[in-house]
Design a protein around this motif. Structure first.
Motif, mmCIF file in Angstrom:
data_model
loop_
_atom_site.group_PDB
_atom_site.id
_atom_site.type_symbol
_atom_site.label_atom_id
_atom_site.label_comp_id
_atom_site.label_asym_id
_atom_site.label_seq_id
_atom_site.Cartn_x
_atom_site.Cartn_y
_atom_site.Cartn_z
ATOM 1 N N CYS A 1 5.867 -8.592 -13.157
ATOM 2 C CA CYS A 1 4.518 -9.154 -13.228
ATOM 3 C C CYS A 1 3.538 -8.008 -13.423
ATOM 4 O O CYS A 1 3.787 -6.896 -12.974
ATOM 5 C CB CYS A 1 4.168 -9.900 -11.940
ATOM 6 S SG CYS A 1 5.196 -11.324 -11.625
ATOM 7 N N THR A 2 2.436 -8.282 -14.080
ATOM 8 C CA THR A 2 1.417 -7.257 -14.287
ATOM 9 C C THR A 2 0.116 -7.681 -13.630
ATOM 10 O O THR A 2 -0.196 -8.866 -13.535
ATOM 11 C CB THR A 2 1.157 -7.008 -15.787
ATOM 12 O OG1 THR A 2 0.695 -8.216 -16.381
ATOM 13 C CG2 THR A 2 2.410 -6.534 -16.489
ATOM 14 N N LYS B 1 17.718 -6.867 -2.245
ATOM 15 C CA LYS B 1 17.462 -8.093 -2.993
ATOM 16 C C LYS B 1 16.034 -8.544 -2.725
ATOM 17 O O LYS B 1 15.582 -8.536 -1.579
ATOM 18 C CB LYS B 1 18.444 -9.184 -2.567
ATOM 19 C CG LYS B 1 18.262 -10.494 -3.295
ATOM 20 C CD LYS B 1 19.309 -11.519 -2.876
ATOM 21 C CE LYS B 1 19.114 -12.794 -3.671
ATOM 22 N NZ LYS B 1 20.241 -13.709 -3.527
ATOM 23 N N TYR B 2 15.310 -8.942 -3.754
ATOM 24 C CA TYR B 2 13.914 -9.398 -3.713
ATOM 25 C C TYR B 2 12.929 -8.314 -3.282
ATOM 26 O O TYR B 2 11.782 -8.598 -3.006
ATOM 27 C CB TYR B 2 13.732 -10.645 -2.841
ATOM 28 C CG TYR B 2 14.542 -11.829 -3.302
ATOM 29 C CD1 TYR B 2 14.620 -12.157 -4.643
ATOM 30 C CD2 TYR B 2 15.227 -12.606 -2.394
ATOM 31 C CE1 TYR B 2 15.361 -13.249 -5.071
ATOM 32 C CE2 TYR B 2 15.969 -13.703 -2.803
ATOM 33 C CZ TYR B 2 16.030 -14.018 -4.148
ATOM 34 O OH TYR B 2 16.759 -15.095 -4.558
ATOM 35 N N GLU B 3 13.367 -7.067 -3.249
ATOM 36 C CA GLU B 3 12.441 -5.969 -2.963
ATOM 37 C C GLU B 3 11.522 -5.782 -4.170
ATOM 38 O O GLU B 3 11.920 -6.003 -5.315
ATOM 39 C CB GLU B 3 13.225 -4.682 -2.705
ATOM 40 C CG GLU B 3 12.366 -3.482 -2.384
ATOM 41 C CD GLU B 3 13.182 -2.232 -2.119
ATOM 42 O OE1 GLU B 3 12.561 -1.167 -2.017
ATOM 43 O OE2 GLU B 3 14.420 -2.302 -2.023
ATOM 44 N N THR B 4 10.282 -5.385 -3.912
ATOM 45 C CA THR B 4 9.298 -5.178 -4.969
ATOM 46 C C THR B 4 8.910 -3.710 -5.039
ATOM 47 O O THR B 4 8.633 -3.088 -4.017
ATOM 48 C CB THR B 4 8.033 -6.012 -4.697
ATOM 49 O OG1 THR B 4 8.410 -7.383 -4.619
ATOM 50 C CG2 THR B 4 7.011 -5.837 -5.800
ATOM 51 N N VAL B 5 8.891 -3.183 -6.249
ATOM 52 C CA VAL B 5 8.435 -1.819 -6.490
ATOM 53 C C VAL B 5 7.227 -1.903 -7.413
ATOM 54 O O VAL B 5 7.233 -2.653 -8.392
ATOM 55 C CB VAL B 5 9.551 -0.963 -7.132
ATOM 56 C CG1 VAL B 5 9.026 0.386 -7.562
ATOM 57 C CG2 VAL B 5 10.710 -0.806 -6.161
ATOM 58 N N VAL B 6 6.189 -1.149 -7.105
ATOM 59 C CA VAL B 6 4.971 -1.146 -7.905
ATOM 60 C C VAL B 6 4.872 0.177 -8.649
ATOM 61 O O VAL B 6 5.051 1.243 -8.065
ATOM 62 C CB VAL B 6 3.721 -1.350 -7.006
ATOM 63 C CG1 VAL B 6 2.454 -1.309 -7.842
ATOM 64 C CG2 VAL B 6 3.822 -2.662 -6.246
ATOM 65 N N LEU C 1 -0.885 -2.436 -13.141
ATOM 66 C CA LEU C 1 0.182 -2.269 -12.168
ATOM 67 C C LEU C 1 1.329 -3.167 -12.585
ATOM 68 O O LEU C 1 1.111 -4.330 -12.931
ATOM 69 C CB LEU C 1 -0.279 -2.682 -10.769
ATOM 70 C CG LEU C 1 -1.321 -1.818 -10.088
ATOM 71 C CD1 LEU C 1 -1.662 -2.399 -8.722
ATOM 72 C CD2 LEU C 1 -0.862 -0.393 -9.952
ATOM 73 N N LEU C 2 2.536 -2.629 -12.562
ATOM 74 C CA LEU C 2 3.742 -3.420 -12.766
ATOM 75 C C LEU C 2 4.341 -3.699 -11.402
ATOM 76 O O LEU C 2 4.499 -2.786 -10.598
ATOM 77 C CB LEU C 2 4.775 -2.638 -13.577
ATOM 78 C CG LEU C 2 4.458 -2.284 -15.003
ATOM 79 C CD1 LEU C 2 5.608 -1.465 -15.589
ATOM 80 C CD2 LEU C 2 4.236 -3.526 -15.833
ATOM 81 N N LYS C 3 4.662 -4.952 -11.130
ATOM 82 C CA LYS C 3 5.396 -5.314 -9.925
ATOM 83 C C LYS C 3 6.783 -5.729 -10.394
ATOM 84 O O LYS C 3 6.931 -6.734 -11.084
ATOM 85 C CB LYS C 3 4.719 -6.454 -9.179
ATOM 86 C CG LYS C 3 3.487 -6.036 -8.441
ATOM 87 C CD LYS C 3 2.985 -7.188 -7.601
ATOM 88 C CE LYS C 3 1.859 -6.744 -6.719
ATOM 89 N NZ LYS C 3 1.420 -7.823 -5.832
ATOM 90 N N ILE C 4 7.767 -4.939 -10.041
ATOM 91 C CA ILE C 4 9.146 -5.194 -10.450
ATOM 92 C C ILE C 4 9.913 -5.685 -9.230
ATOM 93 O O ILE C 4 9.966 -4.999 -8.213
ATOM 94 C CB ILE C 4 9.793 -3.918 -11.031
ATOM 95 C CG1 ILE C 4 8.938 -3.368 -12.177
ATOM 96 C CG2 ILE C 4 11.224 -4.202 -11.478
ATOM 97 C CD1 ILE C 4 9.350 -1.984 -12.643
ATOM 98 N N VAL C 5 10.492 -6.889 -9.340
ATOM 99 C CA VAL C 5 11.223 -7.504 -8.229
ATOM 100 C C VAL C 5 12.688 -7.598 -8.629
ATOM 101 O O VAL C 5 13.014 -8.080 -9.719
ATOM 102 C CB VAL C 5 10.673 -8.921 -7.917
ATOM 103 C CG1 VAL C 5 11.393 -9.526 -6.720
ATOM 104 C CG2 VAL C 5 9.173 -8.880 -7.690
#
Length: 179
Positions: A169-170, A143-148, A117-121
């Motif tokens: 982050c992975t 801003k600071y939203e996270t997409v997985v 899983l990639l967590k992109i902030v």
């Protein structure tokens, strides 16, 4: 939710009298942790003071994504997850960089045996993201939203580009609860 696991993060101070402000996401219940011999309960926002080489660790079965950590003095922050099964010592951890050092281009080397899983902030609103393994761009609006995003085992190298700074982050999908 992917199995049973704990999400974790830890903060360590580099100098004495380091004031650290932590704001947890609204969905998290009260968090209990220890600073030295003192047990602290926090929900929402809390301030703690750490001395040189002190560390404080947070752990939950809920996801800490969206937690904001501020300090005017240098600190180190580590995030990760671990399984709750004692026979399986799987544990992931990575050091996070300050948002002032996030970039616009990231290359992720993925496993050929595990799904990631990639967590992109995003660091800014309206951040356009392009994954080279996908035909479609997408926008992170806040801003600071996270997409997985999930990477399959055939995605061994992924190039991520953004028009504004991001953090990536992975997390391995197998038996973790942090999504």
């Amino acid at each position: 939710m992917f199995g049973w696991g704990y999400c974790q993060f830890a903060i360590s101070a580099i100098s004495n009298d380091t004031l650290v402000s932590i704001t947890f996401p609204d969905y998290l219940p009260k968090i209990e942790f220890c600073v030295g011999l003192i047990k602290v309960t926090a929900q929402g926002s809390t301030n703690i003071t750490l001395n040189q080489f002190d560390a404080v660790q947070f752990e939950s079965t809920l996801d800490f994504t969206g937690t904001h950590i501020y300090s005017y003095k240098a600190i180190a922050v580590f995030a990760g997850s671990r399984k709750r099964v004692s026979e399986d010592p799987s544990h992931t951890v990575e050091q996070l960089v300050p948002s002032t050092h996030w970039g616009q281009e990231v290359i992720v080397s993925a496993s050929t045996t595990e799904t990631l899983l990639l967590k992109i902030v995003s660091n800014y609103p309206n951040t356009r993201i392009k994954l080279d393994s996908s035909d479609k761009d997408f926008v992170i609006t806040e801003k600071y939203e996270t997409v997985v995003r999930q990477l399959g085992t055939d995605d061994t190298m992924v190039h991520i580009q953004a028009n504004q700074s991001i953090q990536v982050c992975t997390h391995a999908v197998i038996n973790i609860n942090c999504i």
